[in-house]
Enzyme design. Structure first.
Site, mmCIF file in Angstrom:
data_model
loop_
_atom_site.group_PDB
_atom_site.id
_atom_site.type_symbol
_atom_site.label_atom_id
_atom_site.label_comp_id
_atom_site.label_asym_id
_atom_site.label_seq_id
_atom_site.Cartn_x
_atom_site.Cartn_y
_atom_site.Cartn_z
ATOM 1 N N ALA A 63 16.840 36.693 60.479
ATOM 2 C CA ALA A 63 16.981 35.928 59.238
ATOM 3 C C ALA A 63 16.945 36.901 58.063
ATOM 4 O O ALA A 63 16.452 38.021 58.195
ATOM 5 C CB ALA A 63 15.834 34.931 59.130
ATOM 6 N N GLY A 102 16.211 35.931 64.390
ATOM 7 C CA GLY A 102 17.261 34.917 64.338
ATOM 8 C C GLY A 102 18.553 35.379 65.005
ATOM 9 O O GLY A 102 19.308 34.560 65.532
ATOM 10 N N GLU A 105 18.144 34.816 68.540
ATOM 11 C CA GLU A 105 18.135 33.356 68.722
ATOM 12 C C GLU A 105 19.564 32.793 68.721
ATOM 13 O O GLU A 105 19.889 31.910 69.511
ATOM 14 C CB GLU A 105 17.270 32.695 67.642
ATOM 15 C CG GLU A 105 15.779 32.964 67.876
ATOM 16 C CD GLU A 105 14.890 32.465 66.745
ATOM 17 O OE1 GLU A 105 15.151 32.856 65.594
ATOM 18 O OE2 GLU A 105 13.970 31.693 67.007
ATOM 19 N N GLU A 125 9.289 38.575 64.860
ATOM 20 C CA GLU A 125 8.764 37.752 63.760
ATOM 21 C C GLU A 125 7.267 37.898 63.571
ATOM 22 O O GLU A 125 6.758 37.855 62.445
ATOM 23 C CB GLU A 125 9.103 36.279 63.997
ATOM 24 C CG GLU A 125 10.554 35.912 63.743
ATOM 25 C CD GLU A 125 11.471 36.139 64.937
ATOM 26 O OE1 GLU A 125 11.067 36.856 65.881
ATOM 27 O OE2 GLU A 125 12.598 35.617 64.926
HETATM 28 N N1 CAA Z 1 16.381 40.665 56.029
HETATM 29 C C1 CAA Z 1 16.688 41.264 54.842
HETATM 30 N N2 CAA Z 1 16.809 42.606 54.717
HETATM 31 C C2 CAA Z 1 16.615 43.353 55.809
HETATM 32 C C3 CAA Z 1 16.301 42.808 57.065
HETATM 33 C C4 CAA Z 1 16.198 41.382 57.157
HETATM 34 N N3 CAA Z 1 15.933 40.774 58.317
HETATM 35 N N4 CAA Z 1 16.167 43.803 57.958
HETATM 36 C C5 CAA Z 1 16.392 44.946 57.292
HETATM 37 N N5 CAA Z 1 16.685 44.670 55.996
HETATM 38 C C6 CAA Z 1 17.023 45.630 54.946
HETATM 39 C C7 CAA Z 1 15.875 46.570 54.624
HETATM 40 O O1 CAA Z 1 15.026 46.023 53.649
HETATM 41 C C8 CAA Z 1 16.622 47.796 54.145
HETATM 42 O O2 CAA Z 1 17.003 47.549 52.805
HETATM 43 P P1 CAA Z 1 17.178 48.776 51.794
HETATM 44 O O3 CAA Z 1 18.281 49.619 52.335
HETATM 45 O O4 CAA Z 1 17.479 48.134 50.506
HETATM 46 O O5 CAA Z 1 15.885 49.513 51.800
HETATM 47 C C9 CAA Z 1 17.894 47.804 54.981
HETATM 48 O O6 CAA Z 1 18.033 46.473 55.487
HETATM 49 C C10 CAA Z 1 17.869 48.759 56.146
HETATM 50 O O7 CAA Z 1 16.662 48.534 56.874
HETATM 51 P P2 CAA Z 1 15.886 49.736 57.566
HETATM 52 O O8 CAA Z 1 15.713 50.843 56.599
HETATM 53 O O9 CAA Z 1 14.677 49.147 58.186
HETATM 54 O O10 CAA Z 1 16.950 50.191 58.645
HETATM 55 P P3 CAA Z 1 16.704 50.734 60.121
HETATM 56 O O11 CAA Z 1 18.042 51.090 60.649
HETATM 57 O O12 CAA Z 1 15.649 51.765 60.140
HETATM 58 O O13 CAA Z 1 16.127 49.506 60.952
HETATM 59 C C11 CAA Z 1 16.031 47.234 61.722
HETATM 60 C C12 CAA Z 1 16.932 48.379 61.173
HETATM 61 C C13 CAA Z 1 15.505 47.625 63.117
HETATM 62 C C14 CAA Z 1 16.897 46.023 61.827
HETATM 63 C C15 CAA Z 1 14.841 47.023 60.766
HETATM 64 O O14 CAA Z 1 15.326 46.899 59.445
HETATM 65 C C16 CAA Z 1 14.045 45.795 61.060
HETATM 66 O O15 CAA Z 1 13.208 45.820 61.933
HETATM 67 N N6 CAA Z 1 14.295 44.704 60.328
HETATM 68 C C17 CAA Z 1 13.537 43.484 60.438
HETATM 69 C C18 CAA Z 1 14.012 42.688 61.625
HETATM 70 C C19 CAA Z 1 13.255 41.391 61.691
HETATM 71 O O16 CAA Z 1 12.070 41.316 61.462
HETATM 72 N N7 CAA Z 1 13.975 40.325 62.065
HETATM 73 C C20 CAA Z 1 13.395 39.028 62.139
HETATM 74 C C21 CAA Z 1 13.514 38.362 60.817
HETATM 75 S S1 CAA Z 1 12.619 36.848 60.754
HETATM 76 C C22 CAA Z 1 13.562 35.745 61.606
HETATM 77 O O17 CAA Z 1 14.615 36.067 62.109
HETATM 78 C C23 CAA Z 1 12.967 34.384 61.628
HETATM 79 C C24 CAA Z 1 13.635 33.426 62.493
HETATM 80 O O18 CAA Z 1 13.166 33.096 63.537
HETATM 81 C C25 CAA Z 1 14.847 32.769 62.012
#
Ligand code: CAA
Length: 712
Positions: A63, A102, A105, A125
């Site tokens: 998400a 998500g 999912e 999450e």
């Molecule tokens: N939403 C919004 N922005 C996100 C994001 C997300 N889910 N994931 C990453 N970003 C953004 C970061 O803030 C970062 O922004 P900036 O460049 O402005 O700093 C950019 O994307 C790149 O992120 P990273 O520097 O972390 O990049 P990476 O290559 O090192 O890692 C990643 C990539 C493994 C995807 C890591 O970003 C990560 O773990 N992200 C979170 C993933 C997550 O938690 N997903 C679950 C979300 S909650 C959900 O999905 C709820 C549900 O059930 C519906």
């Protein structure tokens, strides 16, 4: 169709591609595009099956976290996933990169999943204080069984594609494919499944959730509870997965939604999301051009093979960067290398590292007495004794040998980077890289900018920090930089509390119950009481304590008795030699009594609330001073520092976030009360006073960081 999601047809297969860089987060526009493109695919008479994939570096990584806390915009993710699951044409998710949250999912709503072999699949999450809220807690147990689902959902850690294949989460994997090859393979897969004309729905699978032992959930709760430090999210994840086993799918989804809402509205989640974005924000150097070229780091030299040097070298070789370690004698080299080897062997014996990988890492390490090893190094990190004259000598020597463009770094934890830089003819190439002990484990790296350090060095080190799996923050060149400067005030309050009537046990227990990984006295014992002793001796020599409180008499006395902490089996506590379990020691209590008597202290009972207020007040007060002096770029960098280097609970957001949450005006009042009771140990902060008056927030303050070297 325009927008972040597009539909095209390749032969008889429709392909939906999400392009929402950098990680294809499922924003409203993406959800809406996924829904529209699916309809387009279903309405396309020539498309017999539909593939969904992510453009760029990854399938959808979850998400869009930045939408959290805002009103939900239609369509919600659950409905989109149901559309894919109920599609009249087979849907296939073609996965690469990190299908997370998500994103995973969505793929579980598809009828089939195929993946590039390098894909990492997970539901992270819980790390944001929430749970998978789009059917993940219901579909994953049906696909892989509740045991693995519980493990993935409560840890938040992803699994590799090979495991996903073995456990039934994906149907096929393809070795190291490009994205184009992945799609080609997915098309072949789609054509094959068309023969069967099946639309298997995860939600209708039941074989893996039947006959589940009722004790499974209680056992998981028992296993994770000791690590929770007050967090509730993981327990709610377990409740949601239990619903997959005990309830119908529809009831399970409703249960998941209710639990998701509780988590989403919690302070725990707010704090963890703050931590997530703060870590990424820390990478941003104000005023720096995003396209500043970074220096290549292909070879490192570490000078000193003690605890710190060894740990730093391990961090580099773990990331595949070869390291030469320089020492003064063969004996020191051998000792240090043996410690490194034993460290790796212990990890191998615990099954967390293969022997092959250990050998690879050891092969990247070259111990040497020959300083010429410096000549072709891209970065040289000095990690010797914390003594200015020794460091200066070493830097002059490095300067004479290092190639042009090499980064000259010191692992000092307190000393003046500018003074060290003055020992070279290239002060602009000198920087602090303050690792935390044990350096191969602790995530924090304080990158200390001297007044002349070039900005591309800071950017290079931030990128390097990520590569060696650290979290970097940039700190100004003040005494103790960000972390230790604040820690000094925090520890001082801990010592004063004990002097006034608390016990180390009470102080540690209050801190740990609140969420700290370890209380201040336990931390001192772990880090080595001699480290602080050495700094206090230097401070005394520099007249640092003039007009300031000196609260460390008990600690000094313990050091005089050789009670340096865990490494010698005794410090503020005594330690079981086998289990390292800490126990109270009457000898320490006697020393505390002696100091109180000699100082003529009338002891009093100290409440747990006062302990927390003073420990945290000291951190916040000094953090605010650091911010106003421009030694940190932003308040959230200080939070990142404390969470990753000092055991401040991530689900408590960090000291500065706490101050904003409680209200800086309220915190300031408490600090003023403490100052009224003891005007020596609570230095004033203009910024705190201003924010108290304006009811402002630390997170809104933008410091002047143009002079990073005002030592204070
Ligand atoms: N939403 C919004 N922005 C996100 C994001 C997300 N889910 N994931 C990453 N970003 C953004 C970061 O803030 C970062 O922004 P900036 O460049 O402005 O700093 C950019 O994307 C790149 O992120 P990273 O520097 O972390 O990049 P990476 O290559 O090192 O890692 C990643 C990539 C493994 C995807 C890591 O970003 C990560 O773990 N992200 C979170 C993933 C997550 O938690 N997903 C679950 C979300 S909650 C959900 O999905 C709820 C549900 O059930 C519906």
């Amino acid at each position: 169709m325009s927008g972040p999601v597009t539909y095209e047809r390749k032969e008889n297969i429709g392909v939906i591609t999400v392009n929402n860089p950098p990680v294809n987060a499922l924003s409203q526009a993406v959800r809406s595009g996924l829904s529209d493109c699916l309809k387009e695919g279903i309405n396309d008479p020539a498309a017999e099956a539909i593939i969904v994939t992510g453009g760029g570096r990854t399938f959808m990584a979850g998400a869009d976290i930045s939408e959290f806390g805002k009103p939900t915009m239609s369509p919600d993710l659950n409905s989109v996933i149901f559309e894919y699951e109920d599609s009249s044409k087979p849907t296939i998710a073609a996965l690469h990169g990190t299908p997370l949250g998500g994103g995973l999912e969505v793929s579980m709503g598809c009828h089939y999943r195929v993946a590039n072999s390098k894909t990492l699949l997970g539901l992270p999450e819980v790390k944001l204080g929430i749970l998978p809220g789009a059917g993940g807690t219901q579909r994953l147990p049906r696909l892989v069984g509740p045991e693995l689902a519980l493990d993935m959902i409560t840890s938040g850690n992803p699994i590799p594609a090979s495991k996903a294949l073995k456990e039934g989460l994906v149907e096929e994997i393809y070795e190291n494919t490009t994205h184009e090859e992945l799609i080609d393979n997915a098309i072949v897969f789609a054509k094959n499944i068309l023969v069967n004309n099946e639309h298997p729905k995860s939600r209708e699978r039941s074989e893996k959730i039947s006959n589940v032992s009722p004790s499974l959930f209680d056992n998981v709760i028992k296993k994770i509870t000791p690590r929770l430090r007050g967090r509730k999210g993981p327990l709610r994840c377990i409740e949601a997965v239990r619903g997959a086993v005990d309830l119908s799918f529809e009831e399970g989804i409703k249960n998941e939604r209710d639990l998701f809402k509780i988590c989403h509205d919690s302070e725990e989640s707010e704090a963890l999301i703050h931590s997530f974005f703060s870590e990424r924000m820390a990478n941003k150097i104000p005023g720096m051009d995003k396209n500043t070229p970074l220096r290549p780091i292909n070879k490192a030299v570490v000078i000193g093979c003690g605890t710190m040097g060894g740990g730093i070298a391990m961090s580099f070789v773990n990331a595949g960067i070869p390291v030469n370690i320089i020492e003064t004698t063969n004996e020191f080299l051998e000792k240090g290398m043996n410690i490194i080897k034993n460290n790796y062997s212990a990890t191998v014996s615990k099954g967390r590292l293969s022997q092959e990988n250990m050998d690879k890492r050891m092969n990247l390490l070259t111990p040497t007495l020959d300083w010429d090893a410096i000549k072709d190094a891209d970065i040289i990190i000095e990690a010797v004794f914390e003594e200015m004259n020794i460091k200066k000598e070493i830097f002059t020597k490095i300067d004479g040998l290092a190639k042009e463009g090499a980064i000259l770094a010191s692992n000092t934890s307190t000393l003046d980077i500018d003074e060290i830089a003055d020992a070279t003819n290239r002060p602009e190439e000198v920087v602090g890289t303050h690792f935390f002990s044990p350096a191969n484990v602790m995530r924090l790296l304080e990158i200390v900018r001297g007044s002349r350090t070039k900005v591309d060095i800071l950017a290079t080190l931030m990128a390097l920090a990520k590569k060696i799996k650290k979290v970097g923050i940039i700190a100004g060149n003040c005494d103790g930089f960000v972390g230790n400067r604040m820690f000094h005030q925090y520890i001082q309050q801990a010592h004063l509390l004990v002097q006034e009537g608390a016990t180390p046990e009470q102080v540690d227990s209050v801190a740990e119950s609140w969420g700290w990984a370890m209380g201040p006295f336990a931390v001192n014992d772990l880090a080595g009481n001699d480290v602080g002793w050495l700094i206090r001796k230097r401070h005394k020599a520099e007249n640092y304590y003039e007009g300031k409180i000196y609260a460390s008499d008990v600690a000094d006395r313990l050091c005089e008795l050789g009670r340096f902490g865990q490494k010698v089996g005794k410090g503020f506590y005594k330690y079981d030699p086998k289990t390292r379990k800490r126990e109270s020691d009457p000898e320490v209590h006697k020393i505390i009594e002696d100091v109180r008597r000699e100082k003529g202290v009338n002891t009093r009972e100290i409440s747990d609330d006062e302990i927390l207020s003073r420990l945290h007040g000291a951190l916040i007060n000094e953090g605010t001073r650091i911010l106003e002096e421009g030694h940190a770029f932003r308040a959230s960098d200080i939070d990142v520092c404390y969470i990753n280097g000092y055991g401040f609970a991530a689900h408590r957001g960090g000291p500065m976030w706490q101050a904003d949450k409680i209200g800086v005006n309220k915190v300031a009042k408490e600090i003023n009360n403490h100052r009224n009771a003891d005007n020596l140990s609570w230095p004033e902060s203009d910024l705190m006073n201003t924010l108290e008056e304006s009811n402002g927030k630390l997170s809104d303050f933008v410091p002047d960081t143009s002079n990073p070297s005002k030592r204070s």
